[in-house]
Design a protein around this motif. Structure first.
Motif: not given
Ligand SMILES: Cc1ncc(COP(=O)(O)O)c(C=O)c1O
Length: 464
Positions: A157, A349-350
């Motif tokens: 991430a 954000t994914q």
């Protein structure tokens, strides 16, 4: 105020001290229903009694009841007391024990399973595209291809501003279709435009001028992020470039004003940009439905006029699905670092969905979906306008909503609740609804395709 609710519970209603008492009452009732303090089938006091207890006008209470009925929280029937709707309780609601006497009357019965909120039979609320048309097959294919070729690093991430694959694909798409001057390095992917606005507000501070009317939720987001909110008057040519003293930023919907539906006139576009240049302010362009124009080419993005003073904001919520929670900002150089810092605190954000969207954009499947939905929404809008012939409507041939004026929002919502049709009153979107025209904002994208005509028939009944 603590009210001895006729059924069985005391209910604390805190309306605060400010203006917007109807909205405060609606919030208090929604919260009470959601967390189980008011239970399915509980009887509410008459509008007269509650108005007396709370020191409100009876009409204010009636409007709040009608709004909650339209949203599915309450059940109203002419001549009968208003009750909490049988399904109006969220699955996660806290159980709330009934007082002992009430509980004893149900002794011996099997406990009922928790009630789930039931969607209305017909839905014309705004902000909902036809998610039945989501390109599931194309999305699955895109996700599979993206995952097969993604580097391991994509599963970290680390890219708080968004995956480079998506930023590159978006820069090309936005330049080609919306005239946005987008360098992939200046794009920040966020969880919907809503999060993008919150990040901007935290970064900019000060006073944000917002269109009046505008999306009520965005007003709340801005306030919650710590900015003062000021008004920008709107007419059929979009927002008037009369900025309140002290404004540091202005949030506009230039392609298709939300919710009144005008397009920002060219001289006004120039005036907003001139204001930003002269004052050091920022224009935030919310291009929420810029792809959907039905009578001609849409106007290009305002950002193209001056990328150093205009932030461009976009979203996949209208073209694909709001549940994806994917939006993007294209930022001036000087705001990139501060917005990334703010995003860092909020979280990334994914990434897998970002990769799938990038693949959809690159393959042309996104364009095809937009073209398909453009035809569908145009047809729906034409049918709706036929039904509304002779009434006063507002809005260009674009987007997914149009406004029709009505004599009384409260009465219309009441009738709609009886037909199990969810409608959105225009009143919700004004900064202060008193003295403003009454109307409905009809979100014609929401119903599933097979139910659209039946939904229009329900609307015709309600308006007749
Ligand atoms: C005026 C307006 N702006 C922005 C958005 C998009 O918000 P998000 O991308 O957070 O879903 C919407 C969605 O309903 C909208 O109506």
């Amino acid at each position: 105020v603590t009210i001895d609710w006729a059924s069985s519970v005391d209910l604390l209603v805190d309306l605060g001290t400010g203006t917007g008492r109807r909205a405060a009452l609606e919030r208090a009732l929604r919260a009470a229903i959601r967390d189980g303090r008011l239970r399915p089938d509980d009887r509410l006091p008459s509008t007269r009694a509650l108005a007396h207890d709370l020191g409100l006008a009876r009409g204010t209470v009636a409007e709040a009841y009608a709004q909650l009925a339209a949203e599915g929280y309450l059940r109203t029937r002419p001549g009968a007391p208003t009750r909490v709707a049988a399904w109006a309780r969220s699955p996660g609601a806290r159980a709330h024990p009934r007082p002992r006497e009430a509980a004893s009357t149900t002794a011996g019965r099997r406990p009922r399973p928790p009630e789930r909120p039931r969607p209305p039979r017909h839905d014309l609320r705004v902000g909902l595209p036809d998610v039945g048309a989501f390109p599931r097959g194309a999305w699955l294919g895109a996700l599979r291809r993206a995952l097969a070729s993604a580097p391991d690093a994509a599963l970290n991430a680390r890219d708080v501003g968004g995956r480079p694959e998506l930023r590159t694909a978006l820069a090309a798409y936005l330049g080609r279709t919306r005239g946005v001057l987008a360098d992939p390095e200046r794009i920040v992917i966020c969880s919907g435009f809503t999060q993008g606005l919150a990040l901007l507000c935290r970064t900019l501070g000060g006073t944000l001028a917002m269109e009046d009317p505008c999306l009520a939720e965005l007003r709340e987001v801005a306030r919650d992020a710590g900015v003062r909110v000021a008004r920008l008057e709107v007419d059929e040519s979009g927002a008037r470039p009369e900025l309140p003293a002290g404004a540091t930023a202005a949030l506009l919907t230039p392609a298709h004003q939300f919710p009144l539906g005008g397009t920002l006139a060219p001289e006004r576009r120039a005036a907003f940009v001139a204001w930003a240049r002269a004052s050091g302010g920022v224009v935030i362009e919310d291009d929420y439905d810029g792809e959907f124009r039905y009578d001609r080419q849409p106007a290009g993005a305002l950002q193209g006029l001056d990328p150093e003073h205009v932030v461009y904001g976009g979203t996949a919520s209208k073209t694909l699905a709001p549940g994806l929670r994917l939006g993007w900002l294209v930022l001036p150089d000087r705001l990139l670092g501060p917005v990334l810092d703010a995003k860092h605190v909020t979280g990334g954000t994914q990434t897998l969905d970002q990769l799938a969207l990038a693949e959809l954009l690159r393959s042309g499947a996104y364009d095809r979906q937009v073209r398909r939905m453009r035809q569908r929404y145009r047809r729906r809008r034409d049918l709706l306008l036929e039904l509304l012939a002779g009434r006063r409507t507002h809005g260009i041939a674009a987007g997914q909503q149009l406004v029709v004026e009505v004599d009384s929002e409260a009465r219309t919502l009441q009738r709609a609740a009886e037909r199990d049709l969810a409608l959105e009153p225009l009143g919700r979107f004004w900064h202060a609804p008193e003295g403003r025209p009454q109307g409905l904002v009809l979100g014609y994208a929401a119903p599933p395709e097979h139910d659209y005509r039946a939904t229009l028939a329900a609307l015709a009944d309600v308006l007749s």
